[in-house]
Design an enzyme around this catalytic site. Structure first.
Site, PDB file in Angstrom:
ATOM      1  N   GLY A 230      30.356 -32.886  21.660  1.00 54.00           N
ATOM      2  CA  GLY A 230      30.934 -33.368  23.046  1.00 54.00           C
ATOM      3  C   GLY A 230      31.370 -35.001  23.312  1.00 54.00           C
ATOM      4  N   HIS A 231      32.056 -35.370  24.065  1.00 49.48           N
ATOM      5  CA  HIS A 231      32.361 -36.635  24.372  1.00 49.48           C
ATOM      6  C   HIS A 231      31.330 -37.767  24.416  1.00 49.48           C
ATOM      7  CE1 HIS A 231      33.378 -35.522  28.902  1.00 49.48           C
ATOM      8  NE2 HIS A 231      32.063 -35.624  28.348  1.00 49.48           N
ATOM      9  N   ASN A 232      31.438 -38.818  24.003  1.00 49.16           N
ATOM     10  CA  ASN A 232      30.437 -39.992  24.060  1.00 49.16           C
ATOM     11  C   ASN A 232      28.988 -39.542  23.415  1.00 49.16           C
ATOM     12  OD1 ASN A 232      32.304 -40.186  26.683  1.00 49.16           O
ATOM     13  ND2 ASN A 232      31.761 -42.206  26.458  1.00 49.16           N
TER      14      ASN A 232
END
Length: 332
Positions: A230-232
């Site tokens: 996922g993002h980050n």
């Protein structure tokens, strides 16, 4: 390939006739003209009966009629044996295939290999010795490091950065906008994806770019097929993730973590350095460094998991005893 040459390459010594070897085979499926590596004692008997040449340790018994290569440690020779019989994929020759498109402003090192129907967008840079297989997309501002390999149909969204000696499996997508919404609207994802040196991703992985900053995977980490990052997310160095796993946004996986297959991490959790997560675990809490968690959903520290199973077994036994007691009382 002659057994004598194989022995020289793996650092062993040949005993018996110097035969021509056609291929490598599993001990329980090998036959004449093939080579079987006996890595476990349980396979010795079937290997001896196969008619194949063998690679053995120094102490395993073997009749003089069987050609064998003796090595001091079979597990250490194993990778060298595999390398001798490995038929590497030739995704592209050195240079740019005539059907590939290199936009103005892109830089491709003369020693790089760019395959058929590849698109390298403006501002992208492909370093020395890199290999880009057919049908890959290399977006604007992307950097592909030295000797990094993109297998067919890999997509690198804008500003994705890959270090040296990375390997990206077929069909993987890096830098796609993450699953982040506010008031029903997808948030702009302004960041990028960074893979440090020596990272390997299996086939059909997805690594989302960050909302702000970077989604980063640390050096020498190995991630199996069909994994979603996922993002980050921040993944440390030397992390191993077996395939079909997922990491929720903004989670942190510290160095040297080992994760089995089908592991799912919730968003915003931290997995401490050297932790172990067994296959099928669902993680919704922080895991302290060095701990092993197991037990499916939700996962628990390993000792707590075993205690829980022990209590369930005890309860099952107590239930049987209680049923028998009640039955005897009713019969009186």
């Amino acid at each position: 390939m002659l057994l004598s040459e194989i022995a020289r390459q793996v650092g062993g010594h040949l005993e018996g006739p110097d035969l021509e070897i056609q291929r490598l085979a599993a001990p329980d499926r090998a036959g004449p003209g093939e080579l079987a590596v006996v890595r476990e004692a349980r396979y010795l008997e079937v290997a001896l009966a196969s008619g194949a040449a063998l690679i053995l340790d120094e102490t395993s018994p073997c009749p003089d009629t069987i050609s064998r290569i003796r090595v001091s440690a079979v597990h250490q020779a194993w990778p060298r044996v595999l390398a001798l019989f490995d038929e590497r994929e030739t995704w592209a020759g050195v240079g740019v295939h005539p059907s590939a498109t290199i936009e103005a402003g892109a830089q491709v090192d003369p020693t790089a290999s760019v395959g058929a129907y590849v698109l390298v967008c403006r501002g992208a840079r492909v370093a020395a010795g890199a290999v880009i297989a057919p049908y890959c997309y290399v977006g604007e501002g992307v950097e592909v490091g030295p000797r990094t390999v993109l297998e067919p149909r890999v997509t690198l969204y804008r500003n994705t950065w890959l270090g040296a000696d990375c390997k990206i499996g077929a069909g993987s997508v890096l830098g796609v906008a993450g699953f982040g919404f506010q008031n029903g609207e997808r948030l702009p994802h302004t960041g990028r994806v960074v893979l440090e040196d020596g990272v390997e991703l299996g086939a059909n992985c997805v690594v989302q770019r960050s909302v702000v900053g970077e989604t980063r995977i640390g050096a020498r980490s190995k991630i199996g097929d069909l994994t979603d990052i996922g993002h980050n997310v921040q993944i440390g160095k030397g992390v191993v993730m077996v395939g079909s796993s997922a990491i929720g946004g903004s989670s942190v996986v510290e160095d040297d973590v080992l994760m089995g297959g089908w592991v799912v991490l919730s968003d915003h959790v931290r997995i401490g350095k050297g932790a172990r997560l067994t296959g099928g675990s669902g993680i919704s809490k922080d895991v302290p460094p060095g701990e092993t968690w197991a037990g499916g959903i939700p996962a628990q520290p390993l000792r707590k998991h075993w205690r829980r199973l022990a209590v369930l077994d005890w309860l099952a036994t107590a239930e049987r005893s209680l049923r028998q007691f009640l039955k005897e009382q009713l019969q009186k």
